[in-house]
Design an enzyme around this catalytic site. Structure first.
Site, mmCIF file in Angstrom:
data_model
loop_
_atom_site.group_PDB
_atom_site.id
_atom_site.type_symbol
_atom_site.label_atom_id
_atom_site.label_comp_id
_atom_site.label_asym_id
_atom_site.label_seq_id
_atom_site.Cartn_x
_atom_site.Cartn_y
_atom_site.Cartn_z
ATOM 1 N N HIS A 188 3.144 1.180 16.055
ATOM 2 C CA HIS A 188 2.844 0.271 17.150
ATOM 3 C C HIS A 188 1.700 0.820 18.004
ATOM 4 C CE1 HIS A 188 3.334 -2.503 20.360
ATOM 5 N NE2 HIS A 188 3.455 -1.506 21.193
ATOM 6 N N ARG A 314 -2.798 -13.827 9.017
ATOM 7 C CA ARG A 314 -1.359 -13.571 8.844
ATOM 8 C C ARG A 314 -0.581 -14.779 9.373
ATOM 9 N NH1 ARG A 314 -2.811 -7.851 10.520
ATOM 10 N NH2 ARG A 314 -1.837 -6.489 8.982
ATOM 11 N N GLU A 439 0.014 -4.528 -2.701
ATOM 12 C CA GLU A 439 0.788 -3.818 -1.684
ATOM 13 C C GLU A 439 1.840 -2.915 -2.296
ATOM 14 O OE1 GLU A 439 0.966 -6.156 2.179
ATOM 15 O OE2 GLU A 439 1.641 -7.625 0.714
ATOM 16 N N ASN A 462 -1.313 -0.834 4.347
ATOM 17 C CA ASN A 462 -0.142 -0.482 5.169
ATOM 18 C C ASN A 462 1.105 -0.427 4.290
ATOM 19 O OD1 ASN A 462 -2.087 -0.970 7.090
ATOM 20 N ND2 ASN A 462 -1.233 -2.911 7.755
ATOM 21 N N ASP A 463 1.288 -1.480 3.495
ATOM 22 C CA ASP A 463 2.444 -1.483 2.609
ATOM 23 C C ASP A 463 2.211 -0.601 1.391
ATOM 24 O OD1 ASP A 463 4.623 -3.003 3.668
ATOM 25 O OD2 ASP A 463 3.307 -4.735 3.636
ATOM 26 N N ARG A 473 7.011 2.438 6.649
ATOM 27 C CA ARG A 473 5.770 2.327 7.443
ATOM 28 C C ARG A 473 6.039 2.329 8.940
ATOM 29 N NH1 ARG A 473 3.359 -3.660 6.358
ATOM 30 N NH2 ARG A 473 2.442 -3.485 8.414
ATOM 31 N N CYS A 510 -7.604 -4.989 3.409
ATOM 32 C CA CYS A 510 -7.329 -5.670 4.676
ATOM 33 C C CYS A 510 -6.229 -4.961 5.469
ATOM 34 C CB CYS A 510 -6.969 -7.131 4.451
ATOM 35 S SG CYS A 510 -5.440 -7.338 3.525
HETATM 36 C C1 PEP Z 1 -0.749 -4.417 4.665
HETATM 37 O O1 PEP Z 1 0.399 -4.245 4.256
HETATM 38 O O2 PEP Z 1 -1.652 -3.553 4.617
HETATM 39 C C2 PEP Z 1 -1.120 -5.708 5.254
HETATM 40 C C3 PEP Z 1 -2.371 -5.988 5.567
HETATM 41 O O3 PEP Z 1 -0.112 -6.569 5.519
HETATM 42 P P1 PEP Z 1 0.876 -6.417 6.788
HETATM 43 O O4 PEP Z 1 0.410 -5.263 7.611
HETATM 44 O O5 PEP Z 1 0.825 -7.717 7.498
HETATM 45 O O6 PEP Z 1 2.172 -6.167 6.093
HETATM 46 MG MG MG Z 2 1.719 -5.946 4.022
#
Ligand code: PEP
Ligand code: MG
Length: 584
Positions: A188, A314, A439, A462-463, A473, A510
């Site tokens: 966060h 998103r 992901e 991120n995932d 995460r 992304c």
């Molecule tokens: C990610 O997982 O990197 C992504 C862009 O999707 P989110 O952060 O919305 O899960």
């Molecule tokens: Mg994601």
């Protein structure tokens, strides 16, 4: 002359330089042992007075809140603190012989448990209750309320970790930078800092101890120096924070702090005046720069000159907190608003990414022991295919009447069969350009097969970090493993870009990794063709790319791939060094 302070190192997650006094988040109060005897009416009066003080504080902060979101959080908390049931429960407990502090603790804890038992969505409110309880207990103990301090001068906020409730009211006019001891690149703190444009470092081990000793030394020095005794910040040690390299120095002298501030101001001015040309390396290799958004509101005031469009829309953010599925017409107008805002640029609409960290109550998904490994993202279409179909139909309807180039992509695709299923569904609705997000490692491993059916790949780092390194995460405890510089993650990205080159299709990033101005040239060196990030991150990434030619990016990528861990991939000899040799 004292020795210069040893630098601390964390993960730089939001670029920028800041210098100023460091102040920790107010710590939650410690519960003292219960007293042997109590006077019930006195204890009840103390507890009620503490609650009133918290209510008044929340109401005042709500009326001065810097944003509507902040005001909403504070007003919701003030409403909880006003619930008349609280006072009657406190009366029962104090009558039973509990003192004010334990009566407050017990009452709030009971409510908190009820919410936690109620599950996913209500469980989030439990954090608000805990926050109010800690504030009331602190008041009853005669201690300062925990939370973001308000010293009346600008400061660098340091904390173990920051939760949304801690920071909803954070004023970017007073807070110079954020540094946390725990937290990862998708925490966060990182996301908040980037959205506010504040420099931030997370996962900075030893931070709180170093700050406590430096602040104690400063307070001693200030009390010995009558001239500085009046300055509110004189008791606090000064620190410098580099949100790009992750370096934090606590206990720096005023000259060093001033020089650092000047460098920060120069950098800001340079980025503000930087060209708005499309993204490219120093030798003209084109890299599309795009923005991540959750709704049209995220595009308000954003200068899209030189920006190729929206790389990640998103859509689930439109539907959070909803109990019923959003109607077709409502969806059409929400999508159209975004398409109309970008002119003839590209918009990449991600279909609903529900589940795990993004619970969407209207889907009615069952609770699972491991939601991150369960029915989430594209997998929700196995249970509710009609929701995906309605969404694709609405996207197609909105796309029909705008000049934007609309493409769609599915989150959490694991197999080429899923990718083909998504592409077919999209095509049925007239959406010809359908890509998939990478992901999970399985998708990267089968990238070539995915590209036989999908129009493009967009890597959600991120995932992908979470599933590759097997770290939640949202966990703040293992920041080095979630670091997007992990060579294993870079390996998977390289697999995708090789597949993209062979198929002649674009491969974007992304996830938050795209917003790291040191990593961006490495990603380009790996063959990534598009980078999508929050609008505020664009200038630093654009500048980083423009100062490295493609061969240099490729060399840095090779180096990073050859490293044994994320720290080695970052430097020495990497971009941090290249930039410092350049004086950047
Ligand atoms: C990610 O997982 O990197 C992504 C862009 O999707 P989110 O952060 O919305 O899960
Ligand atoms: Mg994601």
């Amino acid at each position: 002359m004292p020795n210069p302070p040893e630098p601390l190192r964390g993960l730089g997650v939001s670029p920028g330089l800041a210098a100023g006094p460091v102040l920790p988040m107010g710590r939650p109060p410690e519960l003292p042992p219960p007293p042997a005897t109590t006077d019930p009416s006195h204890e009840l009066a103390t507890a009620v007075k503490a609650l009133q003080a918290v209510r008044a504080d929340l109401a005042e902060r709500a009326s001065n809140a810097p944003t509507k979101a902040a005001r909403d959080v504070l007003e919701a908390q003030a409403a909880i603190a006003t619930d008349p049931m609280l006072e009657s429960d406190l009366a029962v407990r104090t009558e039973r012989g509990e003192d004010a502090v334990h009566a407050l603790h017990g009452t709030f804890d009971e409510y908190r448990r009820v919410l936690l038992d109620a599950g996913a969505h209500l469980a989030e409110r439990a954090t608000d209750l805990a926050d109010i309880a800690q504030r009331a207990i602190a008041v009853a103990l005669g201690e300062p309320m925990p939370g973001v301090p308000a010293p009346g001068h600008p400061f660098i906020l340091i904390a173990d970790d920051l939760a949304p409730a801690d920071t909803a009211t954070l004023d970017p006019g007073t807070v110079l930078a954020l540094v946390t001891e725990r937290g990862g690149p998708t925490s966060h703190t990182a996301i908040l800092a980037r959205s506010l444009g504040l420099p931030a470092v997370v996962g900075c081990a030893g931070l709180l101890n170093a700050a406590a000793s430096a602040n104690a030394a400063s307070a001693n020095a200030a009390s010995a120096n009558a001239a500085s005794a009046n300055a509110a910040s004189a008791n606090l040690a000064a620190a410098t924070v580099d949100g790009t390299t992750g370096e934090v120095r606590i206990g720096v002298g005023e000259d060093e702090a001033a020089a650092f501030r000047r460098r920060g101001a120069d950098m800001k001015a340079r980025l503000a005046n930087a060209s708005r040309l499309p993204g490219s390396t120093a030798d003209g290799h084109r890299v599309d720069l795009m923005v991540n958004i959750g709704s049209a509101a995220d595009l308000a005031g954003v200068d899209l000159t030189g920006v190729a469009g929206v790389g990640l829309f998103r859509t689930e953010f439109l539907f959070l907190e909803r109990r019923t599925e959003p109607a077709f017409d409502e969806q059409v107008s929400a999508y159209r608003e975004v398409f109309d805002a970008v002119g003839d640029r590209t918009v990449t609409v991600r279909t609903l990414d529900a589940g795990a960290d993004k619970p969407l109550p209207f889907l009615g998904l069952a609770d699972e022991p491991n939601p991150a490994l369960g029915v989430r993202g594209f997998r929700t279409a196995r249970r509710r295919p009609e929701v995906l179909d309605t969404q694709l139909k609405a996207i197609a309807a909105a796309a029909a009447s705008t000049s934007a180039t609309v493409r769609v992509m599915a989150p959490m695709i694991s197999t080429p069969t899923e990718a083909a299923d998504f592409a077919e569904r999209a095509a049925r609705h007239g959406l010809a350009d359908a890509g998939v997000m990478v992901e999970v490692p399985a998708a990267a491993l089968r990238a070539s097969a995915l590209l036989q059916v999908a129009g493009f790949l967009s890597i959600g780092t991120n995932d992908l970090s979470q599933y590759t390194l097997a770290v939640d995460r949202q966990s703040g405890d293992l920041p080095d493993l979630l670091d997007p510089w992990q060579p294993a993650l870079l390996d998977l990205i390289a697999m995708c870009t090789r597949a993209g080159r062979d198929a002649g299709k674009s491969v974007s990033v992304c996830g938050e990794a795209a917003a790291d101005p040191l990593l961006a040239p490495v990603l380009v060196g790996l063959g990534v063709t598009r980078l999508s990030m929050s609008a505020r991150s664009l200038p630093a990434v654009r500048e980083a790319l423009s100062t490295h030619d493609l061969a240099e990016c490729e060399h840095l990528a090779e180096r990073a791939l050859a490293a044994s861990d994320a720290a080695q991939a970052r430097g020495p000899g990497g971009l941090v060094d290249v930039n410092s040799r350049r004086g950047g």
